[in-house]
Write an enzyme that holds these catalytic residues in place. Sequence first.
Site, short mmCIF file in Angstrom:
data_model
loop_
_atom_site.label_atom_id
_atom_site.label_comp_id
_atom_site.label_asym_id
_atom_site.label_seq_id
_atom_site.Cartn_x
_atom_site.Cartn_y
_atom_site.Cartn_z
N HIS A 19 0.85 -1.20 0.00
CA HIS A 19 0.00 0.00 0.00
C HIS A 19 0.88 1.24 0.00
O HIS A 19 2.12 1.13 0.01
CB HIS A 19 -0.99 -0.04 1.17
CG HIS A 19 -0.36 -0.12 2.53
ND1 HIS A 19 0.35 0.93 3.09
CD2 HIS A 19 -0.33 -1.12 3.44
CE1 HIS A 19 0.77 0.57 4.29
NE2 HIS A 19 0.38 -0.67 4.52
N HIS A 22 3.86 1.61 2.51
CA HIS A 22 5.09 0.91 2.12
C HIS A 22 5.81 1.67 1.01
O HIS A 22 7.03 1.78 0.99
CB HIS A 22 4.78 -0.50 1.58
CG HIS A 22 3.98 -1.37 2.51
ND1 HIS A 22 2.85 -2.03 2.10
CD2 HIS A 22 4.15 -1.68 3.81
CE1 HIS A 22 2.36 -2.73 3.12
NE2 HIS A 22 3.13 -2.53 4.17
N CYS A 127 0.97 -9.35 20.74
CA CYS A 127 0.13 -8.84 19.63
C CYS A 127 0.60 -9.50 18.35
O CYS A 127 1.75 -9.34 17.94
CB CYS A 127 0.22 -7.33 19.51
SG CYS A 127 -0.57 -6.74 18.00
N CYS A 130 1.70 -6.99 15.57
CA CYS A 130 3.06 -6.45 15.76
C CYS A 130 4.10 -7.55 15.73
O CYS A 130 5.28 -7.28 15.60
CB CYS A 130 3.21 -5.78 17.12
SG CYS A 130 2.27 -4.29 17.36
N CYS A 144 -3.49 -3.85 22.29
CA CYS A 144 -2.20 -3.47 21.72
C CYS A 144 -2.17 -1.95 21.52
O CYS A 144 -3.09 -1.39 20.92
CB CYS A 144 -2.00 -4.16 20.38
SG CYS A 144 -0.71 -3.39 19.39
N HIS A 147 -2.09 -1.29 17.50
CA HIS A 147 -3.20 -1.73 16.65
C HIS A 147 -4.56 -1.60 17.32
O HIS A 147 -5.59 -1.81 16.66
CB HIS A 147 -2.99 -3.18 16.21
CG HIS A 147 -1.84 -3.34 15.28
ND1 HIS A 147 -0.57 -3.62 15.72
CD2 HIS A 147 -1.77 -3.20 13.93
CE1 HIS A 147 0.24 -3.67 14.67
NE2 HIS A 147 -0.46 -3.42 13.59
N LYS A 295 -12.21 13.76 -0.05
CA LYS A 295 -12.23 13.41 -1.47
C LYS A 295 -11.59 12.05 -1.71
O LYS A 295 -12.03 11.28 -2.56
CB LYS A 295 -11.46 14.51 -2.23
CG LYS A 295 -11.53 14.41 -3.72
CD LYS A 295 -12.46 15.47 -4.28
CE LYS A 295 -12.66 15.33 -5.76
NZ LYS A 295 -11.52 15.76 -6.52
N LYS A 298 -13.86 9.21 -1.32
CA LYS A 298 -14.92 9.16 -2.34
C LYS A 298 -14.35 8.83 -3.71
O LYS A 298 -14.85 7.97 -4.40
CB LYS A 298 -15.63 10.52 -2.42
CG LYS A 298 -16.66 10.69 -1.32
CD LYS A 298 -17.58 11.86 -1.61
CE LYS A 298 -17.44 12.91 -0.53
NZ LYS A 298 -17.17 14.23 -1.02
N1 MSP Z 1 8.30 -6.78 8.57
C1 MSP Z 1 8.46 -5.66 9.45
C2 MSP Z 1 9.78 -4.96 9.23
C3 MSP Z 1 10.98 -5.83 9.38
S1 MSP Z 1 12.45 -4.99 9.03
C4 MSP Z 1 13.65 -6.03 9.46
C5 MSP Z 1 7.32 -4.68 9.20
N2 MSP Z 1 6.73 -4.78 8.01
S2 MSP Z 1 5.48 -3.91 7.48
O1 MSP Z 1 5.02 -4.53 6.28
O2 MSP Z 1 4.53 -3.73 8.54
O3 MSP Z 1 6.09 -2.57 6.99
C6 MSP Z 1 6.54 -1.65 7.87
C7 MSP Z 1 7.09 -0.43 7.19
O4 MSP Z 1 6.25 0.06 6.14
C8 MSP Z 1 7.10 0.70 8.20
O5 MSP Z 1 8.21 0.70 9.03
C9 MSP Z 1 7.10 1.88 7.32
O6 MSP Z 1 8.39 2.08 6.87
C10 MSP Z 1 6.18 1.46 6.17
N3 MSP Z 1 4.80 1.85 6.44
C11 MSP Z 1 3.71 1.03 6.62
N4 MSP Z 1 2.61 1.80 6.84
C12 MSP Z 1 2.95 3.09 6.82
C13 MSP Z 1 2.28 4.31 6.95
N5 MSP Z 1 0.99 4.38 7.16
N6 MSP Z 1 3.02 5.44 6.85
C14 MSP Z 1 4.36 5.42 6.62
N7 MSP Z 1 5.01 4.30 6.49
C15 MSP Z 1 4.36 3.12 6.59
O7 MSP Z 1 7.06 -3.89 10.07
#
Ligand code: MSP
Length: 507
Positions: A19, A22, A127, A130, A144, A147, A295, A298
């Site tokens: 998403h 990421h 959790c 997490c 948690c 979450h 927006k 929507k």
């Molecule tokens: N798998 C672990 C990380 C292991 S690293 C050795 C993890 N994965 S995750 O899929 O949850 O991705 C986490 C990372 O995605 C976050 O640390 C961040 O960098 C990014 N993000 C996920 N959601 C986000 C937001 N809503 N906003 C900004 N970054 C976000 O944790």
Amino acid sequence: MPGRFYVTTPIYYVNDAPHIGHAYTTVIADALARWHRLVGDDTYFLTGTDEHGLKVAQSATEAGITPQEQADRNAGRFAEAWELLGISNDDFIRTTEPRHHAAVQAMLQQIHDNGDIELDTYEGPYCVSCEAYYAEGELVDGMCPIHNKPVERLREENYFFRLSRYEQRLIDWIESDPEAIQPVGKRNEVLGFLRQGLDDVSITRTSLDWGVPVPWAEGHVFYVWYDALINYATAIGYGTDDERFRTWWPAVHHIIGKEIIRFHCVYWPAMLMAAGLEPPKHVLVHGWLLLGGEKLSKTVHGQAKLTDIAPARLVEDFGVDGFRHHFLHDQPFGPDGDFSYEAMVARYNSDLANNLGNLLSRVATVVAKKCDGIGPAPDPDSPLAAVAADAYADTAAAWDRIQPSVALDATWRLIKETNAHLESNEPWKMEPGPEVERIMGDALEALRIVTILASPAVPASCQEIWRRIGLPGSPEDQRLPDAGAWGQYPGGLAVEKGDPLFPRIKA
Ligand code: MSP
């Protein structure tokens, strides 16, 4: 002096599809890697997927497939998303790969041999989202704290990493290197946590088998986080190619979101110390992207959850570079920021359509009409030369400080000043001749420099501008600082008009 730059993103869980949260992290890491290649640093850019653990195992069960099938499916989706976004990673690590299992077992065996891993019993709230145990006091209304979901109670006989032995060494490390954890607020948060004292942590599980087997204890697998963190070492040859590992370690920049700071700033450096290695050079912590703006729900998805927004959906509206530019510019590195579709439209229209797109189209139009389509050479004493030098210096300083938003503002100053220079001289009203040639040569030279400076953020567009102004090769093949010096657009090149590069988007 060119140096060495190893940059990593967190590896993403494969329980779900990629998403925009990421994508935010990954685009920042990509732009940094591209900047460092431009300045001639030996650069290595790693991303990948985190495939073990309860969360992935449970999501596979829900989907009626095996964890491996789940991992294969979603790792593919991450790889595709990054390809779509022009991510220039040198490697894509998957934690189910044999190379990773080997490195995990080697590093943890080393820590075990060094006497820092022992058998013990653990009980506490856990959790699954997490993949972490919490202390009772950290729960919020029994839920948690991240979450806001119910936790599970787990009791296990596990191997424990003697983290408590590393408290003072971690404090010493952070205090001796003010840049180790950035920004400073996050550094202080980690120091505060360390000063409260550290408990030992459980690093193995017997309750599931979807993990890396513990080499000295049958029936145990490593807890997902202790396998995952080691990916940063696996990819550069830990346990298989010592020379390669030493080349890149510890010159690393870990880019992470703020929710995984303890893993990266406490557990990981302590594990490295316990294995006889140096802690990471830099951990760079950014805030969360939050969802705001009516927006969006929507018009984009019908659902107001950030994790439901696929990067591809926004790329349909804004193009790859519109997507990249927005996240680099409008979500400054560090604080939380609200994602807003309207802000994305506004940024696209002002920076890309009106400023950069307009500059290119004006230059190409006037060169076609007044210079027979052949771009003239710049004036070595142009008033734009000093503007370009400042823009370069400020852009470089900001990328060095991991401030993409500030870097882009500095680059865009040169675009705006060049547009203003054209507006005040109005070459489109002049007769063909030396005056027009001089003005257009200067504008082309400014555009050449802009194209190099902006290429880490909007690489595909810069490549196209470079081509349209007749330059051979690619802006990414240029080397700064030399290529940033004024006066190198050779002149005599055919300039192509082409369609608008960034058609305006209706708000
Ligand atoms: N798998 C672990 C990380 C292991 S690293 C050795 C993890 N994965 S995750 O899929 O949850 O991705 C986490 C990372 O995605 C976050 O640390 C961040 O960098 C990014 N993000 C996920 N959601 C986000 C937001 N809503 N906003 C900004 N970054 C976000 O944790």
